[in-house]
Scaffold this active site. Structure first.
Site, PDB file in Angstrom:
ATOM      1  N   ARG A  74       0.913  -1.105  -0.124  1.00 14.05           N
ATOM      2  CA  ARG A  74       0.186  -0.176   0.036  1.00 14.05           C
ATOM      3  C   ARG A  74       1.122   1.242   0.242  1.00 14.05           C
ATOM      4  NH1 ARG A  74      -3.863   2.670   4.547  1.00 14.05           N
ATOM      5  NH2 ARG A  74      -4.220   3.965   3.139  1.00 14.05           N
ATOM      6  N   GLY A  84       4.519   9.820  -8.684  1.00 16.51           N
ATOM      7  CA  GLY A  84       5.734   8.907  -8.872  1.00 16.51           C
ATOM      8  C   GLY A  84       6.087   8.108  -8.345  1.00 16.51           C
ATOM      9  N   SER A  88       8.290  10.304  -1.973  1.00 14.20           N
ATOM     10  CA  SER A  88       7.758  11.613  -1.594  1.00 14.20           C
ATOM     11  C   SER A  88       6.673  11.375  -0.240  1.00 14.20           C
ATOM     12  CB  SER A  88       6.765  12.352  -2.920  1.00 14.20           C
ATOM     13  OG  SER A  88       5.775  11.830  -3.467  1.00 14.20           O
ATOM     14  N   ASP A 256     -10.482 -15.172   3.850  1.00 14.58           N
ATOM     15  CA  ASP A 256     -10.151 -16.291   3.727  1.00 14.58           C
ATOM     16  C   ASP A 256      -8.865 -16.408   4.179  1.00 14.58           C
ATOM     17  OD1 ASP A 256     -12.892 -17.153   2.561  1.00 14.58           O
ATOM     18  OD2 ASP A 256     -11.506 -16.782   0.225  1.00 14.58           O
TER      19      ASP A 256
HETATM   20  C1  LIG Z   1      -2.911 -19.517   9.015  1.00 15.50           C
HETATM   21  O1  LIG Z   1      -2.243 -20.564   9.013  1.00 15.50           O
HETATM   22  C2  LIG Z   1      -2.647 -21.498   9.080  1.00 15.50           C
HETATM   23  C3  LIG Z   1      -1.607 -22.340   9.298  1.00 15.50           C
HETATM   24  O2  LIG Z   1      -0.864 -22.728   7.430  1.00 15.50           O
HETATM   25  C4  LIG Z   1      -3.594 -22.456   8.623  1.00 15.50           C
HETATM   26  O3  LIG Z   1      -4.122 -23.351   9.574  1.00 15.50           O
HETATM   27  C5  LIG Z   1      -4.779 -21.048   9.566  1.00 15.50           C
HETATM   28  O4  LIG Z   1      -6.567 -21.529   8.875  1.00 15.50           O
HETATM   29  C6  LIG Z   1      -4.608 -19.706   8.510  1.00 15.50           C
HETATM   30  N1  LIG Z   1      -5.803 -19.107   8.836  1.00 15.50           N
HETATM   31  C7  LIG Z   1      -6.742 -19.063   7.487  1.00 15.50           C
HETATM   32  C8  LIG Z   1      -7.727 -17.078   8.071  1.00 15.50           C
HETATM   33  O5  LIG Z   1      -6.321 -18.482   6.830  1.00 15.50           O
END
Ligand SMILES: *[C@@H]1O[C@H](CO)[C@@H](O)[C@H](O)[C@H]1NC(C)=O
Ligand SMILES: *[C@@H]1O[C@H](CO)[C@@H](O)[C@H](O)[C@H]1NC(C)=O
Ligand SMILES: *[C@@H]1O[C@H](CO)[C@@H](O)[C@H](O)[C@H]1NC(C)=O
Ligand SMILES: *[C@@H]1O[C@H](CO)[C@@H](O)[C@H](O)[C@H]1NC(C)=O
Length: 336
Positions: A74, A84, A88, A256
């Site tokens: 970010r 650019g 900055s 996710d």
């Molecule tokens: C994060 O990574 C761990 C280990 O790979 C896994 O067990 C866990 O479910 C993951 N968490 C998410 C929110 O994806």
């Protein structure tokens, strides 16, 4: 020159060509990019191991805090899109870009400062903050699961930072505005669809999504483009904003992967199932070209990775300063 073309062929090879034609490949080599050099500090023998020093620091930071990947991404975007890639955004001061409302919550400054300190010890006055930011971001997102794309170097740091010039769009802008914005920086529809994939990790404030949850397009209802159970899920984390000064919680851009901040193509699968967090991401589905790109990326992580490498490469070359157009700051937070 020859080197650059070979490299681009490698980067370009494969699925990206499904979406873009060869004409685009030609346009891509803008004049700005040609000012930079692959392995500049090694080629000019000014700091042979500069890139290794950066990588080592990033590896150390990343072990303790995976969020440096989205933070640096970010920070780099906020730098390159405003006047650019001239670092900055790192300058301090009452009128600096850092103080602009759109840059609220920017992070990663400490990481850049630390790398700068190390480089000033090893190779004083040689490596620009703009290059450090580009290299550090590349290495951090690589650790998060992105490909390790080529970062050309030789950038110099800008002399000024003025928040009047910060025209970063809010994450709730319309698709047309977003597209015009990317085009104005010489980037394409594919670049936009790809770089939005950075939202595969990181967090955002509820204030950017409450309209989607409670008052989409001033209808007083949630967005019809958002899965209903996902609306409820997000509403729990983001209550309606009813009074000034109310806390503004942070939510994961990609539920996710959450706190793992990993770079995955699940961002695109979520778009296809109407489960994007930000409206600007969900809008990729309302346009034929970007819908096709989202479908392609959700099916092929490899295609997304290749396209990401290419778009980051292009973004890193937006309006770069070289030679006496800029300076090598000794301290990234202030001009010399
Ligand atoms: C994060 O990574 C761990 C280990 O790979 C896994 O067990 C866990 O479910 C993951 N968490 C998410 C929110 O994806
Ligand atoms: C929002 O509302 C305006 C005016 O009612 C309408 O023209 C526009 O298409 C709507 N936008 C979306 C994304 O639904
Ligand atoms: C919305 O998401 C839920 C939970 O993932 C799913 O069961 C449901 O089928 C989705 N709704 C639509 C309209 O796709
Ligand atoms: C997503 O939303 C659009 C617009 O409401 C709808 O046409 C489409 O069927 C939805 N897709 C899924 C997978 O729920």
């Amino acid at each position: 020159m020859v080197k650059i073309q070979i490299l681009l062929t490698v980067v370009m090879a494969g699925a990206v060509s499904l979406v873009l034609g060869t004409a685009e490949a030609a346009v891509m080599m803008g004049p700005s990019m040609q000012k930079l050099t692959w392995h500049y500090y090694k080629v000019y023998n000014t700091c042979e191991n500069a890139e290794n020093f950066v990588r080592h620091q990033i590896e150390t930071f990343y072990k303790n805090d995976k969020s440096i990947a989205p933070k640096l991404l970010r920070l780099l975007y906020s730098d390159c899109f405003v006047s650019g890639c001239d670092a900055s955004v790192l300058l301090e001061g009452p009128n600096s870009e850092r103080m602009a409302p759109q840059n609220r919550g920017l992070g990663g400054f400490v990481v850049i400062d630390k790398i700068k300190t190390v480089l000033e010890q090893r190779c004083p006055g040689v490596v620009s903050c703009a290059d450090i930011l580009n290299l550090a971001t590349r290495d951090a997102v690589h650790l998060a699961g992105a490909p390790s794309y080529p970062v050309f170097t030789g950038r110099r740091d800008g002399f000024t930072s003025d928040k009047q010039t910060v025209d970063l769009p809010s994450p709730s802008i319309s698709w047309d505005t977003a597209m015009a914005y990317f085009k104005s920086r010489g980037l394409s529809v594919l670049d936009m669809a790809t770089l939005l994939g950075s939202h595969s990790m990181g967090r955002t404030h509820c204030s950017y999504i409450v309209d989607r949850l409670y008052n989409f397009n001033k209808t007083g209802k949630p967005s019809p483009y958002m899965n209903k159970s996902f609306v409820s899920e997000m509403a729990k984390q983001c209550p309606p904003r009813t009074r000034k000064g109310q806390t503004d919680p942070l939510v994961y851009l990609n539920p996710d992967t959450g706190s793992n901040h990993s770079f995955t193509s699940s961002f695109y699968s979520r778009i296809l199932s109407n489960k994007s967090v930000l409206e600007v991401d969900q809008q990729l589905l309302y346009n034929k070209a970007t819908k096709r790109i989202s479908e392609e990326f959700s099916q092929s992580f490899e295609d997304f990775r290749k396209s990401f490498a290419l778009s980051m490469f292009k973004m890193g070359a937006i309006n770069v300063l070289t030679k006496n157009e800029g300076e090598i700051r000794r301290d990234c937070r202030r001009r010399n």
